[in-house]
Design a protein around this motif. Sequence first.
Motif, PDB file in Angstrom:
ATOM      1  N   GLY A 213     -15.334 -19.454   3.777  1.00 34.05           N
ATOM      2  CA  GLY A 213     -14.396 -20.547   3.566  1.00 34.05           C
ATOM      3  C   GLY A 213     -13.299 -20.330   2.548  1.00 34.05           C
ATOM      4  N   ALA A 214     -13.148 -19.122   2.029  1.00 30.78           N
ATOM      5  CA  ALA A 214     -12.085 -18.874   1.045  1.00 30.78           C
ATOM      6  C   ALA A 214     -10.707 -19.045   1.674  1.00 30.78           C
ATOM      7  CB  ALA A 214     -12.222 -17.482   0.447  1.00 30.78           C
ATOM      8  N   GLU A 215      -9.871 -19.830   1.017  1.00 33.55           N
ATOM      9  CA  GLU A 215      -8.479 -20.018   1.436  1.00 33.55           C
ATOM     10  C   GLU A 215      -7.524 -19.258   0.524  1.00 33.55           C
ATOM     11  OE1 GLU A 215      -7.831 -24.240   1.629  1.00 33.55           O
ATOM     12  OE2 GLU A 215      -9.439 -24.514   3.107  1.00 33.55           O
ATOM     13  N   ALA A 216      -8.056 -18.771  -0.587  1.00 35.43           N
ATOM     14  CA  ALA A 216      -7.342 -17.877  -1.495  1.00 35.43           C
ATOM     15  C   ALA A 216      -8.325 -16.772  -1.869  1.00 35.43           C
ATOM     16  CB  ALA A 216      -6.884 -18.606  -2.748  1.00 35.43           C
ATOM     17  N   VAL A 217      -7.822 -15.551  -1.984  1.00 40.67           N
ATOM     18  CA  VAL A 217      -8.666 -14.414  -2.337  1.00 40.67           C
ATOM     19  C   VAL A 217      -7.991 -13.644  -3.461  1.00 40.67           C
ATOM     20  CG1 VAL A 217      -9.520 -12.179  -1.525  1.00 40.67           C
ATOM     21  CG2 VAL A 217      -9.765 -14.195  -0.077  1.00 40.67           C
ATOM     22  N   VAL A 218      -8.784 -13.345  -4.498  1.00 38.63           N
ATOM     23  CA  VAL A 218      -8.318 -12.569  -5.639  1.00 38.63           C
ATOM     24  C   VAL A 218      -8.962 -11.190  -5.552  1.00 38.63           C
ATOM     25  CG1 VAL A 218      -8.221 -12.426  -8.148  1.00 38.63           C
ATOM     26  CG2 VAL A 218      -8.088 -14.665  -7.021  1.00 38.63           C
ATOM     27  N   LEU A 219      -8.135 -10.161  -5.607  1.00 40.92           N
ATOM     28  CA  LEU A 219      -8.602  -8.780  -5.506  1.00 40.92           C
ATOM     29  C   LEU A 219      -8.332  -8.062  -6.818  1.00 40.92           C
ATOM     30  CD1 LEU A 219      -7.130  -8.060  -1.958  1.00 40.92           C
ATOM     31  CD2 LEU A 219      -9.455  -8.824  -2.531  1.00 40.92           C
ATOM     32  N   ALA A 220      -9.407  -7.653  -7.490  1.00 38.66           N
ATOM     33  CA  ALA A 220      -9.283  -6.950  -8.771  1.00 38.66           C
ATOM     34  C   ALA A 220      -9.234  -5.452  -8.521  1.00 38.66           C
ATOM     35  CB  ALA A 220     -10.457  -7.301  -9.684  1.00 38.66           C
ATOM     36  N   GLN A 221      -8.203  -4.808  -9.037  1.00 32.92           N
ATOM     37  CA  GLN A 221      -8.003  -3.385  -8.819  1.00 32.92           C
ATOM     38  C   GLN A 221      -8.649  -2.509  -9.890  1.00 32.92           C
ATOM     39  OE1 GLN A 221      -3.558  -3.668  -8.211  1.00 32.92           O
ATOM     40  NE2 GLN A 221      -4.167  -2.239  -6.605  1.00 32.92           N
ATOM     41  N   GLY A 222      -9.395  -3.097 -10.808  1.00 37.34           N
ATOM     42  CA  GLY A 222      -9.977  -2.343 -11.911  1.00 37.34           C
ATOM     43  C   GLY A 222      -9.145  -2.527 -13.169  1.00 37.34           C
ATOM     44  N   PHE A 223      -9.728  -2.152 -14.296  1.00 41.06           N
ATOM     45  CA  PHE A 223      -9.039  -2.312 -15.578  1.00 41.06           C
ATOM     46  C   PHE A 223      -7.769  -1.461 -15.656  1.00 41.06           C
ATOM     47  CE2 PHE A 223     -13.181  -3.994 -16.732  1.00 41.06           C
ATOM     48  CZ  PHE A 223     -12.828  -5.071 -17.516  1.00 41.06           C
ATOM     49  N   HIS A 224      -7.767  -0.305 -14.977  1.00 44.20           N
ATOM     50  CA  HIS A 224      -6.609   0.583 -14.980  1.00 44.20           C
ATOM     51  C   HIS A 224      -5.910   0.618 -13.620  1.00 44.20           C
ATOM     52  CE1 HIS A 224      -7.865   1.836 -18.932  1.00 44.20           C
ATOM     53  NE2 HIS A 224      -9.061   2.163 -18.459  1.00 44.20           N
ATOM     54  N   GLU A 225      -6.235  -0.353 -12.774  1.00 38.88           N
ATOM     55  CA  GLU A 225      -5.613  -0.540 -11.457  1.00 38.88           C
ATOM     56  C   GLU A 225      -5.680   0.704 -10.572  1.00 38.88           C
ATOM     57  OE1 GLU A 225      -2.213  -3.611 -11.690  1.00 38.88           O
ATOM     58  OE2 GLU A 225      -2.022  -2.372 -13.501  1.00 38.88           O
ATOM     59  N   ARG A 226      -6.828   1.370 -10.588  1.00 42.47           N
ATOM     60  CA  ARG A 226      -6.995   2.574  -9.766  1.00 42.47           C
ATOM     61  C   ARG A 226      -7.493   2.265  -8.358  1.00 42.47           C
ATOM     62  NH1 ARG A 226      -8.896   5.769 -14.739  1.00 42.47           N
ATOM     63  NH2 ARG A 226      -6.886   6.533 -15.493  1.00 42.47           N
TER      64      ARG A 226
ATOM     65  N   GLU B 149      -9.242 -19.877 -12.516  1.00 43.22           N
ATOM     66  CA  GLU B 149      -8.260 -20.964 -12.421  1.00 43.22           C
ATOM     67  C   GLU B 149      -8.228 -21.541 -11.001  1.00 43.22           C
ATOM     68  OE1 GLU B 149      -3.549 -20.639 -12.009  1.00 43.22           O
ATOM     69  OE2 GLU B 149      -4.277 -20.037 -13.987  1.00 43.22           O
ATOM     70  N   LEU B 150      -8.123 -20.690 -10.006  1.00 45.90           N
ATOM     71  CA  LEU B 150      -7.999 -21.136  -8.609  1.00 45.90           C
ATOM     72  C   LEU B 150      -9.261 -21.803  -8.079  1.00 45.90           C
ATOM     73  CD1 LEU B 150      -6.140 -18.110  -6.976  1.00 45.90           C
ATOM     74  CD2 LEU B 150      -5.217 -20.398  -7.368  1.00 45.90           C
ATOM     75  N   ARG B 151     -10.434 -21.329  -8.495  1.00 43.83           N
ATOM     76  CA  ARG B 151     -11.706 -21.797  -7.923  1.00 43.83           C
ATOM     77  C   ARG B 151     -11.931 -23.286  -8.130  1.00 43.83           C
ATOM     78  NH1 ARG B 151     -14.819 -22.649 -12.206  1.00 43.83           N
ATOM     79  NH2 ARG B 151     -16.772 -23.058 -11.120  1.00 43.83           N
ATOM     80  N   THR B 152     -11.247 -23.877  -9.096  1.00 44.88           N
ATOM     81  CA  THR B 152     -11.427 -25.301  -9.366  1.00 44.88           C
ATOM     82  C   THR B 152     -10.491 -26.178  -8.538  1.00 44.88           C
ATOM     83  OG1 THR B 152      -9.865 -25.317 -11.209  1.00 44.88           O
ATOM     84  CG2 THR B 152     -12.185 -24.830 -11.735  1.00 44.88           C
ATOM     85  N   THR B 153      -9.504 -25.560  -7.874  1.00 42.31           N
ATOM     86  CA  THR B 153      -8.514 -26.345  -7.139  1.00 42.31           C
ATOM     87  C   THR B 153      -8.490 -26.084  -5.639  1.00 42.31           C
ATOM     88  OG1 THR B 153      -6.770 -24.716  -7.536  1.00 42.31           O
ATOM     89  CG2 THR B 153      -7.006 -26.503  -9.164  1.00 42.31           C
ATOM     90  N   GLN B 154      -9.085 -24.976  -5.200  1.00 46.25           N
ATOM     91  CA  GLN B 154      -9.114 -24.669  -3.778  1.00 46.25           C
ATOM     92  C   GLN B 154     -10.258 -23.697  -3.496  1.00 46.25           C
ATOM     93  OE1 GLN B 154      -5.224 -22.081  -4.189  1.00 46.25           O
ATOM     94  NE2 GLN B 154      -5.881 -22.032  -2.088  1.00 46.25           N
ATOM     95  N   PRO B 155     -10.711 -23.621  -2.244  1.00 47.02           N
ATOM     96  CA  PRO B 155     -11.768 -22.672  -1.904  1.00 47.02           C
ATOM     97  C   PRO B 155     -11.279 -21.240  -2.147  1.00 47.02           C
ATOM     98  CG  PRO B 155     -11.505 -24.306  -0.163  1.00 47.02           C
ATOM     99  CD  PRO B 155     -10.349 -24.464  -1.095  1.00 47.02           C
ATOM    100  N   THR B 156     -11.934 -20.542  -3.057  1.00 44.48           N
ATOM    101  CA  THR B 156     -11.458 -19.245  -3.517  1.00 44.48           C
ATOM    102  C   THR B 156     -12.560 -18.201  -3.449  1.00 44.48           C
ATOM    103  OG1 THR B 156      -9.914 -20.358  -5.012  1.00 44.48           O
ATOM    104  CG2 THR B 156     -10.373 -18.044  -5.474  1.00 44.48           C
ATOM    105  N   GLY B 157     -12.172 -17.003  -3.065  1.00 46.61           N
ATOM    106  CA  GLY B 157     -13.074 -15.860  -3.074  1.00 46.61           C
ATOM    107  C   GLY B 157     -12.477 -14.762  -3.940  1.00 46.61           C
TER     108      GLY B 157
END
Length: 127
Positions: free
Chosen positions: A67-80, A112-120
């Motif tokens: 059900g995620a309508e927004a998705v956050v993708l973490a690239q790592g601390f050094h974005e590798r 931040e997003l998880r409190t306002t919309q379905p987020t993954g």
Amino acid sequence: MNVEAMNIAPRITNVSWGSVAVAGFDTPFKDVKCWPGGARPWDWNETGTHHTPGIQPADVRELVEHGAEAVVLAQGFHERLQVQDATLDWLREQGVDAHVLDTEAAVARYNELRTTQPTGALIHSTC
């Protein structure tokens, strides 16, 4: 708060190199998948993910199925960790907003997003 009953994605309470603490889970994750109502370890071996070419559609499909309508993708601390164009295209086709950030910024944005919309989220806690 029972996030599963409310269908709110669980809050990430702390992130450091190699460790992601998630509310409601006793043991920190190395890498984690979070979605509305739950979370589990993100095992790259399930889909054959590698830093290059990066996060693929198969990695995010589960988040959208939950059900995620927004998705956050973490690239790592050094974005590798890269993100495949096909992944962003697939999310766009599903009508899902994608946010690609370094790990610390990704955790902040997800919380931040998880409190306002379905987020993954896919959170990678190293590199």
